[in-house]
Enzyme design. Structure first.
Site, short mmCIF file in Angstrom:
data_model
loop_
_atom_site.label_atom_id
_atom_site.label_comp_id
_atom_site.label_asym_id
_atom_site.label_seq_id
_atom_site.Cartn_x
_atom_site.Cartn_y
_atom_site.Cartn_z
N THR A 280 -24.97 51.13 3.84
CA THR A 280 -24.40 51.25 2.50
C THR A 280 -25.52 50.97 1.51
OG1 THR A 280 -22.67 50.39 1.02
CG2 THR A 280 -23.67 48.82 2.53
N GLY A 281 -25.36 51.40 0.29
CA GLY A 281 -26.39 51.11 -0.71
C GLY A 281 -26.87 52.36 -1.43
N GLY B 196 -25.77 62.17 -0.60
CA GLY B 196 -26.47 60.92 -0.35
C GLY B 196 -26.84 60.76 1.10
N ASP B 197 -27.12 59.52 1.48
CA ASP B 197 -27.54 59.22 2.84
C ASP B 197 -26.39 59.22 3.84
OD1 ASP B 197 -26.58 56.94 1.32
OD2 ASP B 197 -27.02 55.75 3.11
N THR C 172 -19.91 52.14 -0.27
CA THR C 172 -19.76 52.98 0.91
C THR C 172 -19.18 52.16 2.05
OG1 THR C 172 -21.60 54.38 0.27
CG2 THR C 172 -21.13 54.25 2.63
N1 GLY Z 1 -24.96 55.26 0.11
C1 GLY Z 1 -24.11 56.10 -0.62
C2 GLY Z 1 -24.79 57.07 -1.45
O1 GLY Z 1 -25.81 56.81 -2.04
O2 GLY Z 1 -24.31 58.15 -1.56
#
Ligand code: GLY
Length: 286
Positions: free
Chosen positions: A204-205, A183-184, A153
């Site tokens: 990110t992650g 996602g987040d 990300t």
């Molecule tokens: N951090 C990106 C996702 O898990 O979508």
């Protein structure tokens, strides 16, 4: 792909700095920096993103203005090459904050953002990555969210001459994700947050643990309590591990120009520039 990541974040930094130099806002800087990384196939954003279970690119993005708390987000878009630009249009031209899927694509098209075909965003490297992953599904099931599975990300934070901060995050999400999984990255306070009174954050992650902790807001709030962003970013990444066994990375910037960079993934590429200093690198945890 170490050199490619380093070049990618340096190019993004240059674009963000150009925006600030011409008198642009922090919002302009983070949008333009993220566009560069979305256009760079190295990263999991825009063209070159990881593919979902159906072999499609499905992307999420958020941009947020620390001065006004206005935000724009898109989720599960498939036909927008630069989701952060659609997010910016939502921030500036819609009373709403968040659009998903076809509604987001329709809003983007109606506001001058060209739509592309999903195939235009798919590259051979990712077709092969998905094929390899799906052909060894049992073997991979346990390590789906292992830190060694790339989470790529992209994000940017910026402070402008007017003293305002902003943040933006963009992603193709996780490899082989279920269609419709969000996602987040595009959720306010999870993968992205900005408030002049606290800090601007981009993460990110592995998205699910980050969402559970609303991690970008968690870290920003700790800066408001008087802590340095450097400390708050490191604490957030530690908390992610301790509380929900998650892993990821964060960039965090306050309106005084203090910066924090932390990650628990094996590596993270980053770059920053101020009027006094410029640096970039890929830090390692192994
Ligand atoms: N951090 C990106 C996702 O898990 O979508």
């Amino acid at each position: 792909m170490v050199e490619a990541h380093l070049n990618g974040v340096r190019n993004a930094l240059a674009a963000g700095w150009r925006a600030l130099n011409r008198g642009g806002s922090a919002l302009d800087a983070v949008e333009e920096a993220v566009v560069v990384m979305e256009n760079d196939e190295t990263f999991d954003a825009g063209r070159g993103s990881f593919l979902n279970h159906d072999g499609k690119v499905q992307m999420d993005a958020l941009i947020m203005d620390g001065a006004t708390l206005r935000a724009g987000g898109v989720g599960c878009v498939e036909r927008i090459a630069n989701p952060v630009c659609a997010a910016r249009k939502i921030l500036s031209e819609s009373p709403h904050v968040y659009f998903v899927a076809e509604g987001a694509e329709r809003f983007a098209a109606e506001h001058g953002i060209p739509l592309c075909r999903n195939e235009d965003l798919i590259i051979p490297r990712e077709v092969e990555r998905l094929r390899e992953y799906q052909s060894h599904l049992e073997q991979h099931r346990a390590d789906l969210f292992a830190p060694t599975i790339s989470h790529d990300t992209v994000g940017a934070v910026a402070l402008d001459a007017g003293g305002d901060i902003a943040a933006a995050t963009s992603t193709g999400g996780t490899l082989n994700k279920a269609p419709g999984r969000l996602g987040d990255s595009s959720l306010i306070g999870c993968g992205c947050y900005a408030d002049n009174k606290t800090a601007a954050a981009s993460t990110t992650g592995w998205g699910e643990p980050i969402m559970k902790l609303v991690l970008a807001k968690w870290a920003s709030d700790r800066v408001a309590s008087g802590n340095a962003p450097e400390w708050a970013a490191a604490e957030a990444i530690d908390y992610l591990k301790i509380r929900v066994n998650g892993h990821g990375g964060m960039i965090l910037l306050d309106a005084r120009g203090r910066l924090g960079i932390a990650h628990s993934t094996p590596r993270m590429a980053w770059a920053f520039k101020t009027s006094l200093q410029e640096a970039s690198g890929i830090t390692r945890n192994d």
